[in-house]
Scaffold this active site. Structure first.
Site, PDB file in Angstrom:
ATOM      1  N   SER A  85       0.753  26.692 -20.937  1.00 36.59           N
ATOM      2  CA  SER A  85      -0.585  27.034 -21.446  1.00 36.59           C
ATOM      3  C   SER A  85      -0.510  28.202 -22.427  1.00 36.59           C
ATOM      4  O   SER A  85      -1.234  28.238 -23.424  1.00 36.59           O
ATOM      5  CB  SER A  85      -1.504  27.408 -20.287  1.00 36.59           C
ATOM      6  OG  SER A  85      -1.692  26.304 -19.444  1.00 36.59           O
ATOM      7  N   GLU A  86       0.401  29.147 -22.156  1.00 33.66           N
ATOM      8  CA  GLU A  86       0.516  30.322 -23.042  1.00 33.66           C
ATOM      9  C   GLU A  86       1.004  29.893 -24.425  1.00 33.66           C
ATOM     10  O   GLU A  86       0.434  30.291 -25.451  1.00 33.66           O
ATOM     11  CB  GLU A  86       1.492  31.351 -22.446  1.00 33.66           C
ATOM     12  CG  GLU A  86       1.018  32.006 -21.154  1.00 33.66           C
ATOM     13  CD  GLU A  86       1.084  31.061 -19.951  1.00 33.66           C
ATOM     14  OE1 GLU A  86       1.980  30.196 -19.912  1.00 33.66           O
ATOM     15  OE2 GLU A  86       0.221  31.185 -19.054  1.00 33.66           O
TER      16      GLU A  86
ATOM     17  N   GLY B 244     -11.907  22.769   3.731  1.00 31.02           N
ATOM     18  CA  GLY B 244     -11.663  23.855   4.681  1.00 31.02           C
ATOM     19  C   GLY B 244     -10.254  23.776   5.252  1.00 31.02           C
ATOM     20  O   GLY B 244      -9.301  23.495   4.524  1.00 31.02           O
TER      21      GLY B 244
ATOM     22  N   GLU C 161       5.896  20.235 -20.897  1.00 30.05           N
ATOM     23  CA  GLU C 161       5.468  19.816 -22.238  1.00 30.05           C
ATOM     24  C   GLU C 161       4.671  20.904 -22.961  1.00 30.05           C
ATOM     25  O   GLU C 161       3.703  20.633 -23.662  1.00 30.05           O
ATOM     26  CB  GLU C 161       4.705  18.489 -22.179  1.00 30.05           C
ATOM     27  CG  GLU C 161       5.625  17.364 -21.698  1.00 30.05           C
ATOM     28  CD  GLU C 161       4.997  15.986 -21.671  1.00 30.05           C
ATOM     29  OE1 GLU C 161       3.863  15.837 -22.145  1.00 30.05           O
ATOM     30  OE2 GLU C 161       5.658  15.059 -21.191  1.00 30.05           O
TER      31      GLU C 161
ATOM     32  N   ILE D  81      15.134  18.039 -16.480  1.00 29.80           N
ATOM     33  CA  ILE D  81      14.889  16.799 -17.218  1.00 29.80           C
ATOM     34  C   ILE D  81      14.307  15.734 -16.298  1.00 29.80           C
ATOM     35  O   ILE D  81      14.968  15.269 -15.355  1.00 29.80           O
ATOM     36  CB  ILE D  81      16.181  16.297 -17.898  1.00 29.80           C
ATOM     37  CG1 ILE D  81      16.750  17.408 -18.802  1.00 29.80           C
ATOM     38  CG2 ILE D  81      15.901  15.018 -18.696  1.00 29.80           C
ATOM     39  CD1 ILE D  81      15.737  18.043 -19.761  1.00 29.80           C
ATOM     40  N   THR D  82      13.046  15.371 -16.573  1.00 26.48           N
ATOM     41  CA  THR D  82      12.386  14.324 -15.805  1.00 26.48           C
ATOM     42  C   THR D  82      13.136  13.011 -16.024  1.00 26.48           C
ATOM     43  O   THR D  82      13.498  12.697 -17.162  1.00 26.48           O
ATOM     44  CB  THR D  82      10.920  14.174 -16.259  1.00 26.48           C
ATOM     45  OG1 THR D  82      10.278  15.422 -16.088  1.00 26.48           O
ATOM     46  CG2 THR D  82      10.187  13.112 -15.454  1.00 26.48           C
TER      47      THR D  82
ATOM     48  N   LEU E  53      15.173  18.250 -23.835  1.00 25.28           N
ATOM     49  CA  LEU E  53      15.140  19.364 -24.771  1.00 25.28           C
ATOM     50  C   LEU E  53      15.483  20.668 -24.034  1.00 25.28           C
ATOM     51  O   LEU E  53      16.374  21.418 -24.452  1.00 25.28           O
ATOM     52  CB  LEU E  53      13.739  19.456 -25.405  1.00 25.28           C
ATOM     53  CG  LEU E  53      13.430  20.666 -26.297  1.00 25.28           C
ATOM     54  CD1 LEU E  53      14.334  20.691 -27.519  1.00 25.28           C
ATOM     55  CD2 LEU E  53      11.965  20.633 -26.750  1.00 25.28           C
TER      56      LEU E  53
ATOM     57  N   SER F 125      10.431  27.317 -23.524  1.00 24.65           N
ATOM     58  CA  SER F 125       9.395  27.522 -24.544  1.00 24.65           C
ATOM     59  C   SER F 125      10.024  27.792 -25.914  1.00 24.65           C
ATOM     60  O   SER F 125       9.570  27.279 -26.933  1.00 24.65           O
ATOM     61  CB  SER F 125       8.531  28.732 -24.176  1.00 24.65           C
ATOM     62  OG  SER F 125       7.981  28.556 -22.899  1.00 24.65           O
TER      63      SER F 125
HETATM   64  C1  LIG Z   1       8.787  19.228 -13.174  1.00 26.73           C
HETATM   65  C2  LIG Z   1       9.269  19.557 -14.558  1.00 26.73           C
HETATM   66  C3  LIG Z   1       9.649  18.527 -15.394  1.00 26.73           C
HETATM   67  C4  LIG Z   1      10.150  18.809 -16.678  1.00 26.73           C
HETATM   68  N1  LIG Z   1      10.569  17.760 -17.464  1.00 26.73           N
HETATM   69  C5  LIG Z   1      11.156  18.049 -18.663  1.00 26.73           C
HETATM   70  C6  LIG Z   1      11.715  16.991 -19.463  1.00 26.73           C
HETATM   71  O1  LIG Z   1      11.639  15.811 -19.113  1.00 26.73           O
HETATM   72  N2  LIG Z   1      12.324  17.313 -20.621  1.00 26.73           N
HETATM   73  C7  LIG Z   1      12.422  18.595 -21.056  1.00 26.73           C
HETATM   74  O2  LIG Z   1      12.987  18.814 -22.107  1.00 26.73           O
HETATM   75  N3  LIG Z   1      11.884  19.611 -20.323  1.00 26.73           N
HETATM   76  C8  LIG Z   1      11.262  19.359 -19.132  1.00 26.73           C
HETATM   77  N4  LIG Z   1      10.736  20.393 -18.380  1.00 26.73           N
HETATM   78  C9  LIG Z   1      10.862  21.755 -18.856  1.00 26.73           C
HETATM   79  C10 LIG Z   1       9.552  22.356 -19.347  1.00 26.73           C
HETATM   80  O3  LIG Z   1       9.164  21.787 -20.552  1.00 26.73           O
HETATM   81  C11 LIG Z   1       9.754  23.855 -19.439  1.00 26.73           C
HETATM   82  O4  LIG Z   1       9.867  24.343 -18.120  1.00 26.73           O
HETATM   83  C12 LIG Z   1       8.645  24.560 -20.160  1.00 26.73           C
HETATM   84  O5  LIG Z   1       8.623  24.223 -21.520  1.00 26.73           O
HETATM   85  C13 LIG Z   1       8.734  26.079 -20.017  1.00 26.73           C
HETATM   86  O6  LIG Z   1       9.998  26.533 -20.325  1.00 26.73           O
HETATM   87  P1  LIG Z   1      10.796  27.499 -19.345  1.00 26.73           P
HETATM   88  O7  LIG Z   1      10.774  26.881 -18.004  1.00 26.73           O
HETATM   89  O8  LIG Z   1      12.106  27.778 -19.933  1.00 26.73           O
HETATM   90  O9  LIG Z   1       9.945  28.794 -19.280  1.00 26.73           O
HETATM   91  P2  LIG Z   1      10.036  30.040 -20.283  1.00 26.73           P
HETATM   92  O10 LIG Z   1      10.051  29.561 -21.658  1.00 26.73           O
HETATM   93  O11 LIG Z   1      11.120  30.917 -19.849  1.00 26.73           O
HETATM   94  O12 LIG Z   1       8.648  30.707 -19.982  1.00 26.73           O
HETATM   95  C14 LIG Z   1       8.412  31.512 -18.831  1.00 26.73           C
HETATM   96  C15 LIG Z   1       7.015  32.083 -18.947  1.00 26.73           C
HETATM   97  O13 LIG Z   1       6.909  32.902 -20.100  1.00 26.73           O
HETATM   98  C16 LIG Z   1       5.868  32.487 -20.917  1.00 26.73           C
HETATM   99  N5  LIG Z   1       6.219  32.684 -22.306  1.00 26.73           N
HETATM  100  C17 LIG Z   1       7.366  32.337 -22.935  1.00 26.73           C
HETATM  101  N6  LIG Z   1       7.309  32.668 -24.231  1.00 26.73           N
HETATM  102  C18 LIG Z   1       6.106  33.208 -24.431  1.00 26.73           C
HETATM  103  C19 LIG Z   1       5.464  33.768 -25.555  1.00 26.73           C
HETATM  104  N7  LIG Z   1       6.030  33.753 -26.762  1.00 26.73           N
HETATM  105  N8  LIG Z   1       4.221  34.243 -25.389  1.00 26.73           N
HETATM  106  C20 LIG Z   1       3.607  34.238 -24.186  1.00 26.73           C
HETATM  107  N9  LIG Z   1       4.182  33.746 -23.092  1.00 26.73           N
HETATM  108  C21 LIG Z   1       5.401  33.251 -23.213  1.00 26.73           C
HETATM  109  C22 LIG Z   1       5.683  31.025 -20.592  1.00 26.73           C
HETATM  110  O14 LIG Z   1       4.403  30.562 -20.924  1.00 26.73           O
HETATM  111  C23 LIG Z   1       5.935  31.035 -19.112  1.00 26.73           C
HETATM  112  O15 LIG Z   1       4.774  31.429 -18.456  1.00 26.73           O
HETATM  113  C24 LIG Z   1      10.210  20.127 -17.114  1.00 26.73           C
HETATM  114  C25 LIG Z   1       9.789  21.164 -16.278  1.00 26.73           C
HETATM  115  C26 LIG Z   1       9.325  20.894 -15.007  1.00 26.73           C
HETATM  116  C27 LIG Z   1       8.914  22.020 -14.130  1.00 26.73           C
END
Ligand SMILES: Cc1cc2nc3c(=O)[nH]c(=O)nc-3n(C[C@H](O)[C@H](O)[C@H](O)COP(=O)(O)OP(=O)(O)OC[C@H]3O[C@@H](n4cnc5c(N)ncnc54)[C@H](O)[C@@H]3O)c2cc1C
Ligand SMILES: Cc1cc2nc3c(=O)[nH]c(=O)nc-3n(C[C@H](O)[C@H](O)[C@H](O)COP(=O)(O)OP(=O)(O)OC[C@H]3O[C@@H](n4cnc5c(N)ncnc54)[C@H](O)[C@@H]3O)c2cc1C
Lengths: 389, 260
Positions: free
Chosen positions: A375-376, A348, A372, A166-167, A134, A141
């Site tokens: 937390s926000e 430690g 997935e 993508i995992t 996705l 997000s």
């Molecule tokens: C090891 C790993 C494996 C993953 N595997 C998959 C996978 O298999 N398939 C897949 O589709 N994705 C995968 N992901 C992606 C993961 O789902 C996203 O990284 C995650 O959803 C956050 O999206 P972003 O990295 O674009 O961060 P952003 O959306 O850019 O967010 C950055 C920060 O802003 C905050 N933020 C964003 N919008 C808001 C809001 N409206 N209010 C408050 N805070 C906000 C977020 O909480 C975060 O702290 C993986 C990520 C990692 C690190």
């Protein structure tokens, strides 16, 4: 465990595992102890371990939650959670790989046509790893903001775009890819597609050099005018977002099982160490500040366990569990972060060493607050569901 | 080729309590597992069946909870399981156990091979397999570490203290196996599910046509007069000096003690 509280006392029933679930749990525990756990440190340095995954496939772990008619073990959400928790006690990397596979297979099972299930699910139980894609470089997000596109040219779907983070990217045989079929629409303009790894124009891009869960593979995916048959559409046009969100509700239970297993692994090391290490003439376990940390670990672990099995039970009863799964995932991920951090503190200086595992566990734990649903985002979801009753 | 595997459920913990009155193992509150060497027997049976055809029946004499061990054997890949259990069988020694097991093998019928673990990790006599062979009047090969089939002959390698021995025998045969034979497989989750749908019939002494005087306590001539823990004697001696001196002295002492 918990079931014993209720026997013949007129109390409400909480959780009772079936004999099948208990035996599967025992098998997974033994397999993890002998085959997985000894390799976790090595995988942290050298990445995904093909040999180990060959064994995992041979021993039927890929298919635990899939129905028996597709070669699986017919497990449900509770069985899956039991298994992932055990595996994560040995390696969060391995558990996360399996979680992503199960997330994708769950989607095929719930939304696939009979032909799609026949074609892919037997493989999913036996020897093929699946992935769910996705996230994109510019949209995580804000999932509705994805830019990958799918256009129907009269005979084929043509997909273009890039997926990020993508995992199982690069080790999967089948990818579930979310793409925009209608640019004008927001979430309703997204559809889901089944993309086989060998599809011409489909390639794996950058492999991420991660902080933790380094034994799992995370990659970029590139779609350059890839052509898919009509039969590659999963569900109806425009259903993609709904399909993804439903699947993520379930996956958050799995992720929490992994967070729980990791917390337990860290706790075990911390407790053993606290009993053996002496400072100021007595085991550090007898110092109150150390005890407090252990107590907090146990509170977090027990709460996670209760929330997790309750949410899994809701899923198995086909009750909507969006809010519960979100609360569970926030709680379990924050618990495991704190637990791993405190485990380092209890050890430690040794806790800061790569030899004592807990620093790796802390690096592993951080993913659960991000993947997935951060937390926000999940707090926003819970908050809005709490207020818009 | 039809194979019977005899398995014993043994306590999962090392700290087993011994009933001070009966001098028997107190089996209440102990979770049971399949005796480890019996898992090697099951593994070998599965490999032989998969290569040469036939069916595997796994049997165990024991109290009702022994069914868990049988279930696990089914999950590993055995075809059938039978629990041999009734009040009258309780208190059996190896002779009475061997008698009951041999009756069960006869009831199953057309059996070519009966496999045992070399010994049970709890009571640990290693007698049961050989006793069954005597009752059945089958050839027997003990402490087996390798099995090769050729028509209706088996060639087995025996692990002995002083070396290895190759033995050839016609079927039917009783064999007791060691852990060197193979590495037992895990039960695949899908096979665990299937195992729970299989019926495990319980055979009592009447079903088996046993002579009531040859089973249980009446059928057990063994008298356990006393069970005790061996006294632990440990003396620690610290060796001092440079590493070279210490090694020299250690080797000298170990040699004097016939330890090396
Ligand atoms: C090891 C790993 C494996 C993953 N595997 C998959 C996978 O298999 N398939 C897949 O589709 N994705 C995968 N992901 C992606 C993961 O789902 C996203 O990284 C995650 O959803 C956050 O999206 P972003 O990295 O674009 O961060 P952003 O959306 O850019 O967010 C950055 C920060 O802003 C905050 N933020 C964003 N919008 C808001 C809001 N409206 N209010 C408050 N805070 C906000 C977020 O909480 C975060 O702290 C993986 C990520 C990692 C690190
Ligand atoms: C109701 C009931 C209660 C019993 N209670 C006890 C008890 O309290 N203590 C106790 O030690 N035993 C008990 N038995 C079992 C029986 O008495 C012992 O199994 C027997 O004495 C074997 O002795 P061993 O452990 O020295 O086996 P060994 O001769 O060392 O075992 C060698 C091999 O023989 C086979 N074998 C051994 N026992 C059995 C069995 N029972 N069924 C199938 N295969 C077997 C296995 O392949 C094993 O690896 C009970 C049985 C019944 C029916």
């Amino acid at each position: 465990m918990i079931a014993d509280l209720n026997k013949n006392k007129g109390c409400i029933m909480l959780f009772e595992f079936t004999d099948e679930q208990k035996m599967i749990q025992k098998m997974v525990k033994e397999f993890t102890k002998n085959e997985i756990k000894p390799l976790d440190m090595e995988m942290d340095r050298n990445g995904f371990n093909d040999e180990l995954w060959k064994k995992i496939k041979e021993n039927g772990l890929l298919g635990i939650p899939l129905p028996e008619e597709y070669g699986g073990a017919g497990g449900n959400a509770v069985t899956g959670a039991l298994a992932l928790r055990e595996i994560s006690r040995g390696s969060a990397s391995v558990a996360v790989t399996l979680d992503a596979h199960w997330l994708a297979t769950d989607i095929v099972f719930h939304h696939g046509t009979r032909e799609q299930k026949e074609k892919y699910l037997h493989k999913a139980s036996e020897d093929s790893i699946f992935a769910f894609a996705l996230t994109e470089p510019s949209a995580g997000s804000d999932a509705a903001g994805i830019q990958s596109s799918a256009e129907f040219d009269g005979t084929h779907w043509v997909l273009n775009g890039t997926k990020a983070w993508i995992t199982n990217g690069g080790i999967s045989d089948l990818y579930i890819i979310l793409a925009k079929t209608d640019e004008k629409k927001s979430t309703k303009g997204i559809s889901a597609f089944l993309v086989e790894a060998e599809t011409p124009g489909f390639s794996v891009g950058k492999k991420e050099d991660k902080m933790g869960i380094r034994g799992s593979m995370t990659s970029e995916l590139i779609m350059n005018n890839i052509k898919l048959t009509k039969e590659s559409l999963l569900g109806k046009v425009g259903d993609g977002f709904k399909i993804a969100m439903m699947a993520l509700d379930g996956a958050r239970i799995s992720i929490s099982a992994i967070a729980l297993g990791l917390s337990e692994a860290a706790r075990e090391i911390a407790v053993d160490y606290a009993i053996q290490r002496t400072a100021f003439g007595r085991p550090i376990a007898q110092h109150q500040s150390v005890q407090n940390m252990i107590a907090n670990m146990d509170i977090g672990i027990r709460n996670t366990e209760l929330m997790m099995f309750d949410t899994a039970r809701m899923k198995d009863l086909e009750k909507r569990h969006t809010k519960e799964a979100a609360m569970l995932k926030i709680y379990s991920s924050e618990t495991t972060m704190q637990t791993c951090k405190d485990a380092i503190q209890i050890l430690g200086g040794n806790g800061y060493s790569r030899d004592y595992h807990v620093e790796r566990y802390l690096r592993d734990a951080k993913i659960f607050e991000i993947g997935e649903g951060t937390s926000e985002i999940l707090r926003m979801l819970v908050g809005s569901m709490s207020l818009n009753k | 080729m039809n194979i019977v595997v005899c398995i014993k459920q043994v306590p999962n913990t090392i700290d087993v309590r011994i009933d001070p009155v009966s001098k028997n193992l107190d089996r209440t509150n102990i979770t049971g597992v399949i005796n480890p060497f019996d898992k090697n027997a099951i593994e070998e049976a599965i490999r032989l069946r998969d290569k040469h055809g036939g069916e595997i029946t796994v049997i165990s004499m024991g109290p009702p909870q022994t069914i868990d061990a049988l279930r696990e054997a089914l999950a590993m890949g055995c075809d059938h399981a039978r629990l041999l259990s009734c009040r009258e069988m309780a208190g059996a020694d190896t002779l009475a156990t061997g008698y009951v097991l041999s009756k069960a093998v006869n009831k199953i019928g057309a059996v070519d091979m009966v496999l045992f673990g070399s010994h049970a990790v709890d009571a640990d006599t290693g007698q049961t397999g050989p006793i069954v062979a005597e009752f059945l009047d089958f050839r027997q090969i003990t402490f087996v570490s390798q099995i090769d089939m050729e028509g209706n002959h088996v060639t087995a390698e025996r692990m002995l203290e002083e070396g290895r021995e190759r033995v050839r025998s016609k079927l039917p045969v009783v064999m007791t196996v060691t852990k060197h034979l193979n590495t037992p497989r895990y039960s695949k989750p899908v096979n665990i599910m299937k195992a729970f749908r299989k019926d495990i019939p319980i055979w009592n002494y009447e079903d088996l046509g046993c002579d009531i005087n040859m089973i249980g306590i009446p059928g057990s001539p063994t008298i356990v007069t006393e069970i005790f823990e061996p006294k632990r004697r440990s003396e620690v001696e610290m060796i001092q000096g440079s590493p070279e001196e210490m090694v020299k002295e250690l080797v000298a002492k170990l040699t004097a003690d016939h330890a090396i």
